[in-house]
Each structure stands twice: as structure tokens, then as C-alpha cells.
Design a protein around this motif. Structure first.
Motif, mmCIF file in Angstrom:
data_model
loop_
_atom_site.group_PDB
_atom_site.id
_atom_site.type_symbol
_atom_site.label_atom_id
_atom_site.label_comp_id
_atom_site.label_asym_id
_atom_site.label_seq_id
_atom_site.Cartn_x
_atom_site.Cartn_y
_atom_site.Cartn_z
ATOM 1 N N GLY A 52 125.942 13.437 74.617
ATOM 2 C CA GLY A 52 127.148 12.799 74.052
ATOM 3 C C GLY A 52 126.832 12.140 72.723
ATOM 4 N N ASP A 53 125.696 11.443 72.680
ATOM 5 C CA ASP A 53 125.246 10.825 71.423
ATOM 6 C C ASP A 53 125.149 11.877 70.316
ATOM 7 O OD1 ASP A 53 124.965 8.241 72.346
ATOM 8 O OD2 ASP A 53 122.888 8.526 72.994
ATOM 9 N N ARG A 86 126.508 14.823 70.196
ATOM 10 C CA ARG A 86 127.814 15.421 69.848
ATOM 11 C C ARG A 86 128.576 14.534 68.888
ATOM 12 N NH1 ARG A 86 130.853 17.238 75.216
ATOM 13 N NH2 ARG A 86 132.540 17.756 73.781
ATOM 14 N N LEU A 87 128.492 13.220 69.114
ATOM 15 C CA LEU A 87 129.221 12.301 68.231
ATOM 16 C C LEU A 87 128.594 12.290 66.838
ATOM 17 C CD1 LEU A 87 130.025 9.436 70.709
ATOM 18 C CD2 LEU A 87 131.654 10.842 69.467
ATOM 19 N N ALA A 131 129.742 15.306 65.298
ATOM 20 C CA ALA A 131 131.188 15.289 64.989
ATOM 21 C C ALA A 131 131.428 14.706 63.604
ATOM 22 C CB ALA A 131 131.932 14.484 66.045
ATOM 23 N N LYS A 132 130.650 13.668 63.283
ATOM 24 C CA LYS A 132 130.796 13.032 61.966
ATOM 25 C C LYS A 132 130.398 14.033 60.862
ATOM 26 C CE LYS A 132 129.533 8.560 61.764
ATOM 27 N NZ LYS A 132 128.626 7.418 61.507
ATOM 28 N N PHE A 164 132.898 16.784 60.447
ATOM 29 C CA PHE A 164 134.037 16.392 59.615
ATOM 30 C C PHE A 164 133.671 16.505 58.137
ATOM 31 C CE2 PHE A 164 135.996 12.972 57.130
ATOM 32 C CZ PHE A 164 137.295 13.437 57.136
ATOM 33 N N ASP A 194 135.527 18.920 55.551
ATOM 34 C CA ASP A 194 136.141 18.347 54.362
ATOM 35 C C ASP A 194 135.628 19.059 53.103
ATOM 36 O OD1 ASP A 194 137.973 16.458 53.539
ATOM 37 O OD2 ASP A 194 136.390 15.072 52.882
ATOM 38 N N GLU A 236 136.924 22.596 52.816
ATOM 39 C CA GLU A 236 138.319 22.603 52.361
ATOM 40 C C GLU A 236 138.390 22.410 50.843
ATOM 41 O OE1 GLU A 236 140.726 20.061 54.899
ATOM 42 O OE2 GLU A 236 142.145 19.914 53.241
ATOM 43 N N GLU A 272 127.807 13.985 45.750
ATOM 44 C CA GLU A 272 128.623 12.899 46.306
ATOM 45 C C GLU A 272 128.499 12.846 47.832
ATOM 46 O OE1 GLU A 272 133.330 11.822 46.553
ATOM 47 O OE2 GLU A 272 132.677 13.153 44.933
ATOM 48 N N ARG A 321 128.711 34.625 67.093
ATOM 49 C CA ARG A 321 129.637 35.234 68.049
ATOM 50 C C ARG A 321 131.090 34.794 67.862
ATOM 51 N NH1 ARG A 321 126.340 38.800 68.674
ATOM 52 N NH2 ARG A 321 124.355 38.255 69.580
ATOM 53 N N GLY A 322 131.604 34.970 66.677
ATOM 54 C CA GLY A 322 133.026 34.692 66.452
ATOM 55 C C GLY A 322 133.332 33.266 66.069
ATOM 56 N N VAL A 349 120.229 12.304 67.667
ATOM 57 C CA VAL A 349 119.525 11.625 68.757
ATOM 58 C C VAL A 349 118.379 12.485 69.277
ATOM 59 C CG1 VAL A 349 119.808 10.641 71.034
ATOM 60 C CG2 VAL A 349 121.615 10.435 69.357
ATOM 61 N N LEU A 361 128.610 4.874 73.409
ATOM 62 C CA LEU A 361 129.338 6.096 73.045
ATOM 63 C C LEU A 361 130.712 5.757 72.483
ATOM 64 C CD1 LEU A 361 128.479 8.470 76.047
ATOM 65 C CD2 LEU A 361 127.645 8.643 73.717
ATOM 66 N N LYS A 401 130.287 4.620 68.978
ATOM 67 C CA LYS A 401 130.027 5.757 68.082
ATOM 68 C C LYS A 401 131.307 6.569 67.847
ATOM 69 C CE LYS A 401 125.132 6.119 68.880
ATOM 70 N NZ LYS A 401 124.046 6.741 69.602
ATOM 71 N N VAL A 453 133.001 7.439 64.206
ATOM 72 C CA VAL A 453 133.440 8.759 63.728
ATOM 73 C C VAL A 453 134.877 8.666 63.234
ATOM 74 C CG1 VAL A 453 133.900 11.143 64.409
ATOM 75 C CG2 VAL A 453 131.857 10.010 65.234
ATOM 76 N N ASN A 496 139.802 17.973 64.021
ATOM 77 C CA ASN A 496 138.836 16.949 64.448
ATOM 78 C C ASN A 496 139.189 16.399 65.816
ATOM 79 O OD1 ASN A 496 137.017 16.464 61.953
ATOM 80 N ND2 ASN A 496 139.103 16.525 61.142
ATOM 81 N N SER A 513 137.726 14.418 67.484
ATOM 82 C CA SER A 513 137.280 13.025 67.638
ATOM 83 C C SER A 513 138.423 12.038 67.460
ATOM 84 C CB SER A 513 136.216 12.692 66.599
ATOM 85 O OG SER A 513 135.205 13.637 66.611
ATOM 86 N N VAL A 545 134.577 12.541 73.825
ATOM 87 C CA VAL A 545 133.164 12.696 74.204
ATOM 88 C C VAL A 545 132.829 11.765 75.367
ATOM 89 C CG1 VAL A 545 130.783 12.380 73.426
ATOM 90 C CG2 VAL A 545 132.435 13.485 71.928
ATOM 91 N N VAL A 581 131.597 12.985 78.910
ATOM 92 C CA VAL A 581 130.323 12.517 79.475
ATOM 93 C C VAL A 581 130.550 11.943 80.874
ATOM 94 C CG1 VAL A 581 128.571 10.698 79.248
ATOM 95 C CG2 VAL A 581 129.110 12.156 77.300
ATOM 96 N N ILE A 617 129.156 37.511 73.423
ATOM 97 C CA ILE A 617 130.100 38.371 72.701
ATOM 98 C C ILE A 617 131.237 37.506 72.192
ATOM 99 C CG2 ILE A 617 131.897 40.092 73.073
ATOM 100 C CD1 ILE A 617 129.992 41.778 74.515
ATOM 101 N N GLY A 618 131.531 37.618 70.927
ATOM 102 C CA GLY A 618 132.590 36.790 70.365
ATOM 103 C C GLY A 618 133.973 37.330 70.659
#
Lengths: 250, 629
Positions: A32-33, A35-36, A39-40, A43, A47, A50, A74, A119-120, A159, B50, B53, B57, B96, B98, B148, B152, B306-307
Motif C-alpha cells: 500500500g505504501d 502504491r501510494l 500514485a503520486k 500523477f 500530467d 498531457e 521543472e 500487455r495492452g 518503500v 496510509l 500518504k 497524494v 487518478n 487517488s 489504497v 489494504v 495477453i493484453g
């Protein structure tokens, strides 16, 4: 299995199961740590994708978008844990990078491998000994992939595995040990040395006295055995007496 | 004269069944309670971390949006006159996970743009990023989704349930086996010995193994031993008298004295049974548990190779079918070898399977993965059946095979899923591979050394074999096993719960435990009942979205009922081959969805209904035409 075996089995099984649970749960939290943290960065990557794609819409080739370089600088400056940011072509040649020496060089093979194995999925992730690279495609107006953006991250910034396991094992130790002790007590209470009918059969055979009301085959067969053994004893004694008499006669 | 007993079961095994069930349940509940306590008491800080965090985010996203707005405001566009803001925020929200909501407020804290209509924006639930261009012009408020943290929590709860199930299962099975080997069977043998004594046979019986019956054995020896000694002394006296009686005058009186003793036998030779206790069980159990450990991950991993979505159906079906085919061919090879070169075969086959599993760590494509699964199934089944076919190992003690297959089928997948949860699928495959190689090396010590008298054991598949199944029984077993594979291996692992390995393991565990319930509670029913139960469970999952645990329990119970009705034959090679065929059939059913467009569970329900119908038809055939056993 006697009482000792029961106590050992139950307490060890409970202890092992709870230890396994705490380790698995701690690893889930660590994931989880991670993933977070990702996640940042995800993003940031999205960004940046894009912004570059907006510039691609102007019709210029990716290699000629000079505004990419300050954008990369930047992003590098504003994102902790980021080691470098690269933009590379579909052929795997670095076009822009915050690491000037990398421009014009081919990207590391694990990146191309990760792109080949995605894979896609749009995003890819390549793990190297000291870094983790997150990447995403740069798509033009005709849905063609013009190149890729890659964020090179210090592995330590994400982590590290087993950072939470020791702490959580210690924190859960009283509950784990307590449950193991309770399991041992259950084992002690539930596991009897001998069943009631075994006690009865033992008494019958040891004292040579049949049980009054045998409730089980063990009691019944013990009774029959005792009765027969007593009869056989008497028969043997009678025969022995007679033979002794004959022996005396001769 | 001794009175007849009220209970007629010599071993009293039914009491041991209940005791094992009770103790297993108690330990499972205790482990579950302790795990929940640990989650509440010890994991609180981790969840708080968590959540913090997640907030960070969300704040980072809010700050990026605020920066964009600041650029626009700096260009002279008023904050409340911007165009296309809400679609942009909507796209940001979709990209996102999150964040659960986002809004832009002006200086007066009025909502200008929002993609979470109706939501009250406040500091307690939202992260605030100010919009400042010289002075504060407003703020971006972002609500963290906490997805998340919730994921978890969900995974940890599933892990707690899976671990509790595993603990209860391990204790229940260990206890049951120990009671069977140490108490029930010695008790039955003791009863048989007592009945022999009652018939006047005072043999030198095998003493019970160390355990609660040891004092009884010693007491019985003290009862019988003096009689045997007295008889031997008497014979010496007889010999002495006969030797002194040179005129043979006393022969008649000697015979008369000894005649009453003809009702008894004191000098019967009794061949004591010497067995290697446990050696024939632990190794196949470990090997099978290792084989089963990778089952929850097979379809799951294959799909991600396989995608293209439609082709992922073929990838999953191919891998599951490869597993079943490998198992069938592995069993055939074991039968062909007939237990010869046991150690070499088990070592080689296990090593091949272990290396194949380990190679999964490096595999990225569906075809090589299917090949790996095939080699794994082939190697493990070759090795396990080579040991189980060894003379006397499974044939004389079918409960060992029962324990190996049903217990390994329940425990192995839970362990495999928890490994995947803790270290990821690739590492889980690699770990299982290492375990398989270690178990393979252990085969040097524990696999059978018994020389085989036959060249092959293909006769075990012949219709005349004691383990053979009639056609109707085979159809019913396929019909009962098919829902298990279609539900657990395909639907749970490959479709419904792909991201939550602990939950997949839990479902596999429930299937396995339910399959053990029928023998544990001695619930007997016609074989077709099990098949019908499995088909109904699939139909329930397909038509009324029956909760997954109920479906898992129902399909497992169905298989257990059918296997119990087949007795020891359920664990003989023909039944094993039939069950592996059901696995291939479940993969084929899944593959047809590529052409038909049906859902996998829908296709499986139809196939299960057809198989269930066939087994019912077979069950109601005239009794005279059925094969009698």
C-alpha cells in the motif's frame, strides 16, 4: 496423540498461523505504501504526458519540441525522489533528458523489455538494481505513439520491502503469544489421556474382572477376553494338577 | 457372559471425526479472533500512515491544479470566467483513482467548479491547495479516495480469514490423522485381538503403537503371557511324563488331562506388522500441497500474459487445460513405470516441476506459461503417483490417499495465495518452485524402496480393477468435480477476484474444507446429489449472484459427497484421472466463451447442468444394468 502432543500441535499451529498472518498483512501494508508513492509519481507522469501531447498537437515532431526540456527540469525540481526524467523516441533513442549526457544514447534494455511486456497497458515499469523507471506513451492526434516519457526514481524513495514487518511483528507479539497459549490450554483440556472405555477395559484386564455394562466394542471384547482367559487359566490349572499327579506316580 | 456393546464401531472413528472437527473449528476461530485483534490493536498506526500518504497524494494533485489555475489567472482570465474547467477536472478525476472529488472555490469560499456535486466541501474531509497570484484568489479542494487504505484493509481481512481457515484445517487434519493412526486403528486391532482371545486364541499379538492404548497392550500381554508360559511349562511336564512312562500306561490319562485345552490355542505364530509409520504420507502430501499451491495463480497469471481481452480467455483456458493434461499424462507415466526406480523418478520429476515453476519468474508470454504449467502438472503427478502406487502405500490405506488429495487441495492453494499476497505472483511461483525442489530432494529419503513385482500398473485402469469406476460413476464424478474447477480455477482466479490473491485463496480453502466436511460428518448421499449440488451452486452464482463463499462451500461439498459415496475408489487412479479430466473440461467450457460470447460462469452453468443431467440419468437407470460392487 496425548495431552503433550495436543498442546504442542495446537499452540504451534496457532503461533505459526498468526506469525504468517502478521507477515502477510505487513507486506500488504508495505505494498500500500508503495502504491501510494507510485500514485503520486503516476500523477506527475500523467500530467507531463498531457502537457507534451498538447504540444504535439501543434504538428511539430517530438524531437523538435524544445519546450520539453524546461518542463523536464521543472518536474525534476518539484518531485522528491526523482533522479532523472527522459523523453525518448519509439526507436529507443533519448531525445530529451535532465541528464545531458544521456541525450542521443539508447535507453537501457530493461525499459524496452518493459514496454514489450506491458500487455495492452498504457504505463510500464522497469526495475533495475538501483532504480525504478515508470513510463508512459506520448500519443499524437492520430493515435500513434510518438515516443515515451520515463521517470527514473531512486529505489530507496519508494518503500523498501520488510520495513514494516519487524515493527508489526513486535506490536502483534502479545496477541500472537496469548492466542498460542490459549490454544495450548484448549489442547490440554480437549485431549484426554485415555477415553472412559479404555479406562474400563484396562481395569477389567488388569484386575481380571469383566466390566458390568460394556458400552463399546472395546469393553465388550475385553470382557470376553477376560472371561475366556480366566476359563483358560482354570483349565490349565486343572490340567497341571493332573499332570503333577501323574508325574508323582511315575 | 459379557453383554453386547451398545456401540458397534470397533474403532470409534466417528468420535475422532467430531473431535478433529471441533478442535479444528476452535483453533480456526481463535486464530481469526487473534488476527482481528491484531488488526485493531497493532495495525492502527499503519492504517493512519496510509491515510496520511493518501492525503499527501491528493494534496499534490490539488497543488498541480492550483498551479494551472494560477497560470490562467496570471494571463488575465478571471477565476469565475474560465471555460472547460469542469471537463478537465472530470478527466483528472477519472485518471487518478487517488482522488474522489475535486472543486475550485473562490475567495468567498463559494464553489465555482466541482466534479462532485452535492458534496459539502470542508477542511475535515478535503485537502486544500490555495490559488495565489500575488494574493489569495481561491482554493482547490481535493477529497482523497482512500482506495489504497480500503484495498489494504480488504486484503488484510481476507488474509486473516484465509490464515484462520488454514490453521483450523491444519490442526483438524493433523489431529484426525494422529487419532486414526494412534488411537482408532490400534483400538480396532485391539478389539479384534480381544475377540480372538475370546475364541480361545492366545497369540502373541502386535502391541499397540506408543499412545493411549499402550497400557492396555501391556495389560493384555500380562493377561495372555502367563497363560502361554503355563502352557509351555505344561508341555514340558507332558514330555517329561511321557519320557518316564516307558510302558505307555499313562498316555490315556495324559490325553484326558490335556483334552480340555484343545479348545484353546496358545502357540499360534503371529506375524508382527512392521511398518514405516508416516513415511508414506508426509512426502506425497507435501508434494501435492506444493502442486496445489500454484492453482489459484494459474488462470490469474495466464490472463495477464495477453493484453487482448478476448484472447485472454484462451490464455486462461490453455493454462488450466495444460495443468489437467499434464496431470493425466503424469499419472499415466507413473502407472507405466509401476513404481520402479521410485527414487530416481520422483527426484527427477519433482526437480523438473520445481525448475518449471521457478522459470515462471522470467515468463512474459501465455504459451511458455502454459508449457510451464503442463510440465509442473506432469512432474508432480508422476512423482506423487509413483509414491502412492508403491506396494501397500495407498492400496492398503486409502485414507492416506484421501488425506493427501483432499487436504492438499484445501491447504495448498491457501498457502500459494498468501505467498502471492506477500511477495507477488512471480515470486510466489518461484518460492513454490524452490519448495518443490526441496521436497523432491527429500524424496531420496522417503520415497518407496519397495521392489515392484509388476512391470506396469496400467491394470489399475482396467474395468476389472478394484478401483475402477463404472461409466455412470465416472460421469457423476466429472459432474461433481467440474463445478469446482469452473468456479475456483477459472471464475474466482481468472475473472472475479483477479487482484485479491488472499480472497482467491480463501475461496479455494472454502472449497477444500467443504469437500472434507462430507467425510468428517459422515454425510452420505447418492453420488448424483453431489453433482446436482455443484451445478445448482454454479447456477446460483450465475443467475442470482450467490455470494462467493456460499458457492465455494456448495461446490466443495458436492465433490466431497460424491467422493465419499465412491469410497476408497475415489482416491484410486481412475478417479484421479477422471477428476483431472474434469479440470480440462472446465478449461474447454471457458474457452468456448471466445466463440459464443457467453460469460464464463454462464457457459460453466450450462455445461454443469448437462453433466448433472447425465449423472442423474445414469443414476436412475434400471438397477439391474448397473455395475455392482
Amino acid at each position: 496423540m496425548g495431552r503433550t502432543g495436543g498442546v504442542i500441535l495446537l499452540s504451534l499451529a496457532t503461533l505459526a498461523a498468526l506469525l504468517a498472518f502478521v507477515v502477510v498483512a505487513a507486506r500488504v501494508v508495505e505494498q500500500g505504501d508503495a502504491r501510494l508513492a507510485e500514485a503520486k509519481l503516476d500523477f506527475v507522469l500523467g500530467d507531463m504526458d498531457e502537457t507534451i501531447e498538447r504540444n504535439l498537437q501543434l504538428g511539430l515532431p517530438l524531437a523538435e519540441l524544445q519546450q520539453i526540456e524546461p518542463l523536464l527540469e521543472e518536474v525534476l525540481a518539484s518531485t522528491p525522489g526523482l533522479l532523472a526524467v527522459d523523453v525518448f523516441s519509439q526507436t529507443g533513442i533519448t531525445l530529451f533528458s535532465t541528464d545531458r549526457g544521456a541525450v542521443g544514447e539508447p535507453v537501457p534494455p530493461p525499459w524496452l523489455e518493459a514496454i514489450g511486456n506491458r500487455r495492452g497497458a498504457a504505463r510500464w515499469r522497469a526495475t533495475e538494481p538501483e532504480t525504478i523507471t515508470l513510463g508512459g506513451p506520448l500519443i499524437n492526434d492520430f493515435d500513434q505513439t510518438e515516443g515515451w516519457v520515463a521517470l527514473i526514481i531512486d529505489k530507496d524513495a519508494l518503500v523498501l520491502p520488510l520495513t514494516r514487518v519487524p515493527t508489526l511483528l513486535v506490536a502483534a507479539a502479545p496477541i500472537t503469544l496469548g492466542a498460542s497459549v490459549i490454544a495450548g490450554i484448549i489442547g490440554f483440556l480437549v485431549m484426554r489421556r485415555r477415553d472412559h472405555d479404555m479406562e474400563g477395559a484396562l481395569a477389567a484386564i488388569s484386575r481380571h474382572e469383566p466390566i458390568a455394562d460394556p458400552a463399546t466394542p472395546l469393553g465388550s471384547s475385553s470382557n470376553e477376553a477376560v472371561v475366556t482367559a480366566l476359563a483358560a487359566t482354570r483349565t490349565l490349572e486343572t490340567a497341571a494338577e493332573e499332570l503333577r499327579r501323574l508325574d508323582a506316580e511315575v | 457372559m459379557a453383554q453386547p456393546p451398545r456401540s458397534s464401531h470397533a474403532s470409534r472413528a466417528e468420535r475422532s471425526d467430531l473431535l478433529a472437527l471441533l478442535v479444528g473449528t476452535l483453533v480456526g476461530l481463535l486464530a481469526l479472533l487473534a488476527a482481528f485483534l491484531a488488526i485493531e490493536r497493532s495495525f492502527g498506526n499503519a492504517f493512519d500512515d496510509l491515510a496520511i500518504k493518501s492525503d499527501e497524494v491528493a494534496l499534490a494533485i490539488g497543488e498541480a491544479v492550483a498551479e494551472e489555475i494560477e497560470h490562467a489567472v496570471a494571463l488575465g482570465i478571471p477565476l469565475d470566467k474560465m471555460r472547460g474547467v469542469e471537463p478537465h477536472l472530470q478527466a483528472m478525476l477519472a485518471a487518478n483513482p487517488s482522488i474522489a472529488g475535486i472543486a475550485i472555490l473562490d475567495e468567498a469560499e463559494d464553489v465555482l467548479y466541482a466534479v462532485e456535486p452535492g458534496q459539502v466541501f470542508d477542511a475535515a474531509t478535503h485537502m486544500r491547495a490555495p490559488i495565489s497570484v500575488g494574493e489569495t484568489r481561491g482554493a482547490v479542494l481535493v477529497r482523497p479516495s482512500l482506495y489504497v487504505v480500503e484495498a489494504v484493509r480488504e486484503h488484510i481481512l481476507a488474509s486473516a480469514l484465509a490464515v484462520a481457515l488454514l490453521a483450523g484445517l491444519a490442526v483438524g487434519l493433523a489431529l484426525r490423522f494422529a487419532l486414526l493412526e494412534r488411537v482408532d486403528l490400534p483400538r480396532a486391532r485391539f478389539v479384534a485381538g480381544g475377540r480372538s482371545v475370546a475364541r480361545g486364541v492366545f497369540a502373541d499379538f502386535t502391541p499397540p503403537p506408543p499412545g493411549p492404548l499402550t497400557p492396555l497392550g501391556a495389560a493384555a500381554a500380562r493377561l495372555i503371557g502367563p497363560l502361554r508360559r503355563s502352557y509351555r511349562r505344561l508341555l514340558l511336564v507332558v514330555d517329561e511324563v511321557r519320557a518316564l512312562d516307558t510302558s505307555n500306561l499313562l498316555h490315556g490319562r495324559i490325553d484326558a488331562a490335556m483334552r480340555p485345552l484343545r479348545a484353546y490355542r496358545f502357540n499360534r505364530l503371529f506375524v508382527r506388522r512392521i511398518e514405516r509409520e508416516g513415511a508414506g504420507l508426509a512426502w506425497p502430501f507435501l508434494a501435492m500441497a506444493a502442486a496445489e499451491a500454484s492453482r489459484p495463480l494459474v488462470a490469474n497469471f495466464a490472463i495477464d500474459r495477453i493484453g487482448d481481452a478476448p484472447l485472454s480467455t484462451i490464455a486462461a483456458a490453455g493454462a488450466v487445460a495444460a495443468d489437467g493434461l499434464g496431470a493425466i499424462l503424469g499419472l499415466l507415466l507413473a502407472l507405466l513405470l509401476g513404481g520402479r526406480w521410485s527414487k530416481a523418478i520422483t527426484l527427477f520429476a519433482m526437480s523438473a516441476a520445481g525448475v518449471a515453476l521457478g522459470a515462471t519468474y522470467f515468463v512474459h508470454d501465455a504459451m511458455p506459461f502454459a508449457l510451464i504449467v503442463f510440465v509442473t502438472g506432469f512432474g508432480l503427478w508422476t512423482a506423487v503417483w509413483t509414491v502412492l502406487l508403491a506396494e501397500g502405500a495407498a492400496a492398503r490405506r486409502p485414507w492416506r490417499a484421501a488425506l493427501v488429495f483432499l487436504a492438499a487441495g484445501a491447504a495448498g492453494p491457501i498457502v500459494g495465495s498468501l505467498l502471492a499476497e506477500a511477495e507477488g505472483r512471480r515470486m510466489a511461483f518461484a518460492t513454490i518452485g524452490v519448495v518443490v525442489v526441496i521436497v523432491g530432494l527429500a524424496s531420496i529419503a522417503s520415497a518407496s524402496r519397495t521392489p515392484q513385482r509388476v512391470r506396469t500398473r496400467l491394470d489399475l485402469l482396467a474395468p476389472s480393477s478394484p478401483g475402477a469406476l463404472a461409466l455412470a460413476e465416472a460421469i457423476t464424478l466429472v459432474a461433481a468435480a467440474f463445478p469446482v474447477f469452473a468456479w475456483a480455477d477459472i471464475q474466482t482466479s481468472g475473472i472475479a477476484m483477479r487482484e485479491n490473491y488472499a480472497t482467491i485463496g480463501l475461496q479455494f480453502g472454502l472449497v477444500g474444507v467443504a469437500s472434507l466436511l462430507a467425510p468428517a460428518l459422515a454425510v452420505r448421499a447418492a453420488p448424483a446429489v453431489g453433482a446436482a449440488l455443484g451445478a445448482l451452486a454454479l447456477a446460483g452464482a450465475c443467475l442470482v449472484a450467490l455470494p462467493a463463499p456460499i458457492t465455494s462451500i456448495a461446490v466443495g461439498l458436492g465433490l466431497g459427497l460424491t467422493m465419499l459415496s465412491l469410497g476408497a475408489r475415489a482416491f484410486a487412479p481412475p478417479a484421479a484421472m477422471t477428476i483431472a479430466f474434469a479440470m480440462v473440461l472446465s478449461a474447454a467450457s471457458h474457452a468456448t466463451t471466445y466463440l459464443t460470447g457467453l460469460s464464463s460462469i454462464g457457459s460453466a452453468t450450462l455445461a454443469a447442468a448437462v453433466l448433472g443431467g447425465a449423472s442423474l440419468l445414469a443414476a436412475i437407470r434400471p438397477a439391474g444394468r448397473r455395475r455392482r460392487r
